[in-house]
Every structure is written in C-alpha cells, then in structure tokens.
Design a protein around this motif. Structure first.
Motif, PDB file in Angstrom:
ATOM      1  N   LEU A  74      25.117  11.225  -4.358  1.00 17.61           N
ATOM      2  CA  LEU A  74      24.451   9.942  -4.563  1.00 17.61           C
ATOM      3  C   LEU A  74      24.636   9.303  -5.845  1.00 17.61           C
ATOM      4  N   LEU A  75      24.480   9.826  -6.879  1.00 16.69           N
ATOM      5  CA  LEU A  75      24.472   9.148  -8.177  1.00 16.69           C
ATOM      6  C   LEU A  75      26.081   8.876  -8.456  1.00 16.69           C
ATOM      7  N   LEU A  76      27.012   9.812  -8.331  1.00 15.39           N
ATOM      8  CA  LEU A  76      28.318   9.803  -8.776  1.00 15.39           C
ATOM      9  C   LEU A  76      29.049   9.048  -7.706  1.00 15.39           C
ATOM     10  N   SER A  77      28.725   9.059  -6.522  1.00 16.41           N
ATOM     11  CA  SER A  77      29.737   8.327  -5.553  1.00 16.41           C
ATOM     12  C   SER A  77      28.950   7.506  -4.535  1.00 16.41           C
ATOM     13  N   ARG A  93      11.652   6.952  -6.040  1.00 14.66           N
ATOM     14  CA  ARG A  93      10.369   6.451  -6.851  1.00 14.66           C
ATOM     15  C   ARG A  93      10.958   5.920  -8.320  1.00 14.66           C
ATOM     16  N   PHE A  94      11.973   6.230  -8.871  1.00  6.71           N
ATOM     17  CA  PHE A  94      12.624   5.482  -9.928  1.00  6.71           C
ATOM     18  C   PHE A  94      13.693   4.490  -9.656  1.00  6.71           C
ATOM     19  N   GLN A  95      13.926   4.350  -8.203  1.00 10.81           N
ATOM     20  CA  GLN A  95      14.991   3.389  -7.886  1.00 10.81           C
ATOM     21  C   GLN A  95      16.318   3.346  -8.576  1.00 10.81           C
ATOM     22  N   LEU A  96      16.579   4.776  -8.980  1.00 13.45           N
ATOM     23  CA  LEU A  96      17.879   5.040  -9.635  1.00 13.45           C
ATOM     24  C   LEU A  96      19.266   4.550  -8.840  1.00 13.45           C
ATOM     25  N   GLY A 128      17.046  19.289  -3.641  1.00 13.63           N
ATOM     26  CA  GLY A 128      17.466  18.404  -3.148  1.00 13.63           C
ATOM     27  C   GLY A 128      16.374  17.396  -2.703  1.00 13.63           C
ATOM     28  N   ALA A 129      15.340  17.782  -2.326  1.00 11.17           N
ATOM     29  CA  ALA A 129      13.910  16.924  -1.958  1.00 11.17           C
ATOM     30  C   ALA A 129      13.239  16.271  -3.304  1.00 11.17           C
ATOM     31  N   LEU A 130      13.583  17.110  -4.288  1.00 15.56           N
ATOM     32  CA  LEU A 130      12.841  16.753  -5.644  1.00 15.56           C
ATOM     33  C   LEU A 130      13.983  15.603  -6.102  1.00 15.56           C
ATOM     34  N   ALA A 131      15.165  15.858  -6.126  1.00 20.78           N
ATOM     35  CA  ALA A 131      16.210  14.898  -6.198  1.00 20.78           C
ATOM     36  C   ALA A 131      16.000  13.557  -5.557  1.00 20.78           C
ATOM     37  N   VAL A 132      15.665  13.593  -4.291  1.00 18.70           N
ATOM     38  CA  VAL A 132      15.817  12.413  -3.593  1.00 18.70           C
ATOM     39  C   VAL A 132      14.233  11.659  -3.925  1.00 18.70           C
ATOM     40  N   TYR A 133      13.310  12.317  -4.023  1.00 21.51           N
ATOM     41  CA  TYR A 133      12.108  11.676  -4.526  1.00 21.51           C
ATOM     42  C   TYR A 133      12.077  10.921  -5.717  1.00 21.51           C
ATOM     43  N   VAL A 134      12.893  11.692  -6.669  1.00 20.80           N
ATOM     44  CA  VAL A 134      13.008  11.069  -7.905  1.00 20.80           C
ATOM     45  C   VAL A 134      13.863   9.747  -8.007  1.00 20.80           C
ATOM     46  N   ILE A 135      15.090   9.946  -7.169  1.00 23.89           N
ATOM     47  CA  ILE A 135      15.971   8.837  -6.968  1.00 23.89           C
ATOM     48  C   ILE A 135      15.119   7.410  -6.385  1.00 23.89           C
ATOM     49  N   GLU A 184      23.416   0.107  -5.634  1.00 19.64           N
ATOM     50  CA  GLU A 184      22.223   0.584  -4.770  1.00 19.64           C
ATOM     51  C   GLU A 184      22.352   1.868  -4.289  1.00 19.64           C
ATOM     52  N   VAL A 185      21.434   2.984  -4.432  1.00 20.09           N
ATOM     53  CA  VAL A 185      21.584   4.397  -3.648  1.00 20.09           C
ATOM     54  C   VAL A 185      21.167   3.893  -2.233  1.00 20.09           C
ATOM     55  N   MET A 186      21.994   4.211  -1.347  1.00 21.31           N
ATOM     56  CA  MET A 186      21.758   4.332   0.098  1.00 21.31           C
ATOM     57  C   MET A 186      21.793   5.453   0.843  1.00 21.31           C
TER      58      MET A 186
END
Lengths: 157, 136
Positions: free
Chosen positions: A25-28, B59-62, B50-57, B69-71
């Motif tokens: 997600l973050l790198l690509s 929550r903080f709109q990484l 994976g779930a923790l990562a998606v939550y953080v992404i 934008e992360v879609m």
C-alpha cells in the motif's frame, strides 16, 4: 544467523506476511493479492478474446501483478537455494507419477476457477480482505477452509 | 521505481513463503487434519499485523511514498464468494498450494507445480467462459 537456514517459526513468518499489506500500500499504492495474475495472463495469452472477463481487463492498471508474481518466483528460488541447508521438498513423491499429475492438474483447475469466481484467494481475501474488515472476505475464508476440510475428511481424493 | 519496489516486495514474500513452509503440501495437510498449529498461527498473526497496519493507514490518512492517496480495493459480496471459495478450498487441499504458493513452489524447484499452474490457468479460462451464466 544459523536460524535463517532453519524453517522459520510462525511468530517470525506470520507478521512478515502481514507486513506485505502496508508494504504494497505505502510503497506502490497496490492492494495485496495474487490471483488476479491468472486473469492478467489470460488477457495477455488471448488478447483478441471476446469474453468480457478478459476483454474488459485493464492490463496497464494491473501490470504490477505480473512483476509481483515474478518476484515471488525469484524469492522462492533464493529461499530454497541460498537460505536453506538442503532443498526442502514441498510436494509428496507420489505426485511425480501419472496419477499424481492428474491430481495436480485437477486441483489446479479448481484453484484457478475457484479463486476467480470468489474474487480473491488466501492473500486477497484472507489476509488483505480481513485486514480491511471486509465481511465478504470472512465468508470467503470460511468457504476456503470448508472446502479444504471437505476434501481432507470426506472426499479424501 | 514503483515496479522495482513491487518486485522486491514480491521476492521478500517468496522467501517468507518458502522459509515458513507455507508452500508445503505437508503443512497444508497437517492444517486440515488439525495436527499442527503452524499454519493457523501464521495466518492469524499475519491478519493481526495487516489489520493494525490498515487501521493506522486509515486513521492517520497516510500517503504512499509517492505522495498519492492510499486506495484499498473493496471486496464486494456475491454468490461466487461461497461457491468459488468452496471449490478453491478443495483444490488447495489437493495441490497444497493457493495462488501465491503455486508461484513459490515453481521458484523453489518443485517443477511439477507447473502442472498446478497450468491447471489454474485452465480454471481461470473456464471461469471466463462460464462467467455470464454463473450466479453472482
């Protein structure tokens, strides 16, 4: 560093597999999954097909899938040839017979048909979909598992 | 650049799949026979991370490293999730491989997995043919 050459325990391997999700997600900017690569290969092998499933497939948008699976093949080669003491056998010897090959072909067919019909596999549904709290991925994961139990305990093919 | 990242992440995934023996028919068999917790613990801890990562992404709109934008693609429900899922599960138990591990088995030198791979492509074509007539 000796441990690297041994089979990795679950508490190392599981979290590393989970990290595939944010890494992609973050790198690509891509959503983790593998089975779309089958559809992509179909769209490439038969570019003039009139089947909507292949004709309407956006190859440009999914190019990364082929790069990703090429990476898997490469990494698997490195893992078994350079990060293991002896090459590990992943399939039983009796699969190297005619009847074994028929089983693999039939099993492979079910995998290819099933994952495409379900819209994802253990990566796309069970790891990525569940991480993203998709309830359809929960249904899919339960179905995957039920199918496996059905074969192992009932059909015993 | 993006494709290089994808290649490296894929290679890393391939190494982990082989070294954790998730690509082993024997491990899959032991999972479905409830003889070993290895696979269950790997899948559960992978989902947790994976779930923790998606939550953080979320929550903080990484953003991605390319400042995009992360879609995350949604997984809509349709009947194929159940029917296709069951068929896939049967194939998984026979071949000891889901799609990622098919590629990993081939890379690791289990060349007979090329037959699994060919079967999977035939299965994909079968789906492509039948798709208009299947319940969704």
């Amino acid at each position: 560093m000796e441990w690297i050459l041994q089979p990795w325990p679950w508490y190392i391997a599981g979290p590393l597999i989970g990290l595939m999700v944010p890494a992609l997600l973050l790198l690509s900017g891509k959503t983790f999954g593998v089975s779309t690569s089958f559809q992509h290969l179909g769209a490439i092998c038969t570019p003039k097909s009139n089947l909507p499933y292949l004709k309407n497939f956006d190859r440009r948008d999914n190019n990364w899938q082929l790069v990703f699976v090429a990476g898997i093949v490469l990494g698997a080669f490195v893992g078994s040839h350079y990060l293991s003491i002896n090459p590990v056998s992943f399939l039983p010897d009796n699969y190297y017979t005619l009847s074994g090959m028929v089983r693999l072909a039939l099993g492979g067919l079910l995998v290819g048909f099933g994952v495409r019909y379900a819209g994802g596999c253990t990566s796309g549904h069970t790891i990525m979909g569940l991480s993203n709290l998709q309830w359809s991925s929960l249904v899919a994961s339960i179905s995957f598992f039920a199918g496996g139990l059905l074969l192992t305990h009932v059909l015993q093919f | 650049m993006k494709q290089l990242f994808v290649l490296l992440i894929g290679a890393f995934f391939g190494i982990v799949l082989v070294k954790s023996e998730v690509v082993s028919w024997f491990r899959i068999q032991k999972m479905f026979l409830f003889e070993e917790a290895h696979m269950y613990l790997i899948i559960a801890s992978a989902i947790a991370v994976g779930a923790l990562a998606v939550y953080v992404i979320k929550r903080f709109q990484l953003k991605t490293v390319f400042n995009e934008e992360v879609m995350i693609t949604a997984k809509p429900f349709q009947k194929g999730v159940i029917i296709g899922g069951l068929l896939f599960g049967v194939g998984w138990a026979i071949t000891g491989a889901c799609p990622g591990p098919i590629y990993a088995q081939i890379g690791s030198g289990e060349y007979i997995a090329l037959i699994t791979f060919a079967g999977a492509l035939v299965g994909m074509y079968l789906y492509a043919f039948l798709q208009p007539n299947l319940p969704h």
